[in-house]
Design a protein around this motif. Structure first.
Motif, PDB file in Angstrom:
ATOM      1  N   ILE A 455      15.050  25.648 -26.404  1.00 23.25           N
ATOM      2  CA  ILE A 455      13.687  25.853 -26.643  1.00 23.25           C
ATOM      3  C   ILE A 455      13.838  25.491 -28.870  1.00 23.25           C
ATOM      4  CG2 ILE A 455      12.350  27.713 -27.284  1.00 23.25           C
ATOM      5  CD1 ILE A 455      12.480  29.260 -24.476  1.00 23.25           C
ATOM      6  N   LYS A 456      14.446  25.874 -28.896  1.00 22.50           N
ATOM      7  CA  LYS A 456      14.937  25.628 -30.139  1.00 22.50           C
ATOM      8  C   LYS A 456      15.651  24.161 -30.466  1.00 22.50           C
ATOM      9  CE  LYS A 456      18.024  29.257 -31.738  1.00 22.50           C
ATOM     10  NZ  LYS A 456      19.436  30.215 -31.877  1.00 22.50           N
ATOM     11  N   ALA A 457      15.753  23.366 -29.119  1.00 17.28           N
ATOM     12  CA  ALA A 457      16.028  21.762 -29.144  1.00 17.28           C
ATOM     13  C   ALA A 457      14.090  21.560 -28.941  1.00 17.28           C
ATOM     14  CB  ALA A 457      16.838  21.147 -28.151  1.00 17.28           C
ATOM     15  N   VAL A 458      13.514  21.759 -28.281  1.00 14.83           N
ATOM     16  CA  VAL A 458      12.414  21.282 -28.568  1.00 14.83           C
ATOM     17  C   VAL A 458      11.471  21.724 -29.465  1.00 14.83           C
ATOM     18  CG1 VAL A 458       9.660  22.178 -27.306  1.00 14.83           C
ATOM     19  CG2 VAL A 458      11.690  21.683 -26.156  1.00 14.83           C
ATOM     20  N   TYR A 459      11.812  22.515 -30.433  1.00 15.96           N
ATOM     21  CA  TYR A 459      11.572  22.741 -31.829  1.00 15.96           C
ATOM     22  C   TYR A 459      12.004  21.901 -33.196  1.00 15.96           C
ATOM     23  CZ  TYR A 459      11.141  24.892 -36.334  1.00 15.96           C
ATOM     24  OH  TYR A 459      10.780  25.432 -37.982  1.00 15.96           O
ATOM     25  N   TYR A 460      13.075  21.292 -32.607  1.00 19.07           N
ATOM     26  CA  TYR A 460      13.148  20.423 -33.984  1.00 19.07           C
ATOM     27  C   TYR A 460      13.281  19.361 -32.975  1.00 19.07           C
ATOM     28  CZ  TYR A 460      16.082  24.030 -36.259  1.00 19.07           C
ATOM     29  OH  TYR A 460      16.766  25.074 -37.017  1.00 19.07           O
ATOM     30  N   GLY A 461      13.123  18.973 -31.878  1.00 19.81           N
ATOM     31  CA  GLY A 461      12.319  17.773 -31.758  1.00 19.81           C
ATOM     32  C   GLY A 461      11.130  17.183 -31.837  1.00 19.81           C
TER      33      GLY A 461
END
Length: 593
Positions: A455-461
């Motif tokens: 979910i954090k990866a999606v946020y920064y991506g």
């Protein structure tokens, strides 16, 4: 200078400087390789050959061994000596980060010792006898140098500066003693500095400044003394021309060409403001970041306050340096030295590939350290307690920041997760952070934590994509995050965009074909459950990713026939015939379902 009954002479000053140089950076010793270290150590096929790779390193572009193709940047880089030194390290120690970081620390300590001896023995010998010590003390603790020391790849900055210090020292010996061996040593070291990093060219401007301000040479004679260095530079450029050329290669990627989208006035105004940012980072080195790229420092216009203020300040400093030039003011020297040495990092002369890089301040920062040392020694004559307090405060604050910043360089994960906070609007840093969280998720066994990381990866991506939407790699990596979250349709949309931006990219092709097969199999599962509409959607997404997926076309056509949609069924099966003329059709298996 005395502390209690202990005489703090030059020997003790040198020992303290070397001790601090090692002590403040010792926490990098057990760090991993990070950031661009892969370019020169872990993923450079020529460096990995060790001694056997040296002949090819001498005859190819700086990034050739990493990229397997020359000139991937706007202009070629020819730095064979720095890569040869890495190749020798690889030959004897392999890719060992402990050894690499130890070498960086020891090289920095050597640099400090040489710099102190140069300033104390030659340059400042007619100045206050503590000017060299205080200057070097400030240079040792300044946080702006953390990138050069903690990043193994930036060893070229250390080596270059060492060669230039030795070159200046031996050239001064030549002027004073007229020994040809000293002249030969000076010119040789300058040539080696150029082979280590092209930024050494600014030394051609530094030499006359040093001679004029500190060795009682006239302007004309100081300039004449720089002629041998100019000839060496032309010799280097000739060598460079025959090996990598001078061609300019247009770069259509904003992450490697920071002013790609700027019109000429915007580029000029932004570069001027960034020159001020360089000066500001010397005074107030917080926050620090590995990347100030698009769009961390947005383009500004020539009517903006940032440009107006920066332009006036820079012009004011230059005018002041010219006014005090004939008086040989040390402040005048520092101003001119700063602008000469920062010129190659300003993007005014050459395309650096980044709007701002802290490593470009390594040599220019010496001017700041001299200025602060001068102000301290002057104020010390009026109020020792107050001046000592301010110097002590600066040393403590800088030392704490240096030590803490070094800890953030432990590896890519600690570095990017720290720097994305410092540079939240940098597209590339958000992408790197997205990538690190995907890796963290892959290495995590706890399902809850895996999802949190994704979910954090999606946020920064998503944040990276919002800043810069024309980079295929961002779509690919963000697609990975959704892929691991089993949101295949979202991953499909992202990877289709990646395909459009880079249709020949093999990594994108591999993953799109992989996901196409997954969607095909899930479509089959839905078909078995008689969920025809959903199955069709999965088949269509599968084809969007890979239009050559024969089995998907075949099953899609079968469902259409099953639903009496003969037109779409024939279209799908005609594609099957086109892609695989020998394919066996069995219409009955669908009609009898």
């Amino acid at each position: 200078m005395k502390f209690f009954n202990f005489s703090f002479d030059t020997k003790h000053q040198l020992i303290l400087l070397v001790f601090l140089a090692i002590g403040l950076n010792v926490n990098t010793l057990f760090h991993e390789y990070a950031l661009d270290d892969l370019v020169v150590m872990t993923e450079n096929r020529l460096v990995e050959k060790g001694i056997k790779g040296i002949p090819e390193l001498l005859t190819t572009d700086y990034v050739y061994g990493y990229s397997t193709k020359e000139n991937i940047l706007s202009g070629a880089r020819y730095r064979p000596l720095s890569l040869i030194l890495f190749a020798l390290e690889h030959q004897f120690f392999g890719a060992n980060p402990l050894v690499s970081h130890l070498i960086n620390i020891l090289v920095f300590a050597l640099l400090i010792a040489l710099l102190y001896k140069l300033l104390q023995t030659y340059v400042f010998r007619e100045q206050n006898r503590y000017l060299a010590f205080v200057t070097c003390l400030l240079f040792v603790v300044h946080p702006i140098h953390t990138e050069v020391i903690a990043n193994v790849k930036s060893r070229d900055e250390l080596i270059t500066f060492i060669f230039l210090i030795i070159s200046l020292t031996t050239f001064i010996n030549y002027i004073e003693k007229k020994t040809r061996t000293s002249l030969f040593a000076a010119l040789s070291c300058f040539f080696l500095a150029l082979l280590t990093r092209e930024s050494a060219v600014t030394f051609v401007g530094v030499v006359p400044l040093i001679l004029y301000f500190f060795f009682k040479q006239s302007i004309k004679k100081s300039l004449l003394f720089s002629i041998p260095f100019i000839l060496i530079f032309f010799g280097y450029m000739l060598l460079r021309y025959f090996i990598v050329g001078f061609n300019y290669y247009p770069v259509d990627d904003i992450t490697n060409s920071p002013y790609l989208y700027a019109i000429a006035p915007e580029a000029f105004a932004t570069k001027t403001f960034i020159l001020f940012k360089y000066m500001w980072l010397l005074v107030f080195p917080y926050p620090l970041s590995t990347d100030y790229g698009y769009n961390q420092i947005p383009y500004i216009g020539m009517r903006s306050f940032q440009f107006f203020f920066s332009f006036l300040l820079i012009c004011g400093l230059i005018v002041y340096s010219f006014i005090t030039f004939k008086r040989k003011s040390l402040f005048s020297f520092c101003i001119l030295y700063f602008f000469v040495t920062i010129s190659v990092g300003s993007n005014f002369i050459i395309d650096l590939g980044a709007p701002l890089a802290e490593r470009m301040l390594f040599q220019p920062s010496l001017a700041f350290c001299i200025v602060v040392a001068l102000l301290f020694l002057k104020s010390n004559n009026y109020s020792k307690m107050l001046s000592n307090f301010f110097l002590f405060a600066i040393l403590i604050l800088f030392s704490v920041k240096t030590f803490s910043r070094n800890s953030e360089w432990k590896n890519n994960e600690t570095l990017f997760l720290a720097d994305v906070i410092s540079s939240p609007n940098c597209s590339r840093l958000n992408l790197y952070t997205c990538e690190r969280y995907i890796i963290k998720s892959n290495n995590e066994n706890d399902k809850k934590l895996k999802n949190e990381y994704l979910i954090k990866a999606v946020y920064y991506g998503e944040r990276s994509l919002k800043i810069h939407s024309k980079f295929a790699y961002t779509y690919l990596r963000l697609g990975f995050a959704y892929y691991h979250l089993f949101n295949y349709f979202k991953a499909t949309d992202l990877w289709i965009q990646a395909q459009k931006l880079e249709p020949t990219n093999q990594e994108i092709k591999k993953w799109t074909e992989n996901l196409s097969d997954i969607l095909y199999k899930q479509g089959n599962g839905l078909f078995e459950q008689a969920k025809m509409d959903e199955a069709i959607n999965y088949y269509l997404k599968s084809i969007e990713l890979n239009a050559n997926n024969v089995e998907t076309w075949y099953n899609l056509g079968g469902i259409y026939f099953l639903r009496n949609d003969t037109i779409n069924g024939m279209k799908a099966w005609n594609m099957v015939k086109k892609l695989d003329p020998k394919h066996q059709f069995n219409k009955e298996e669908f009609l009898n379902y």
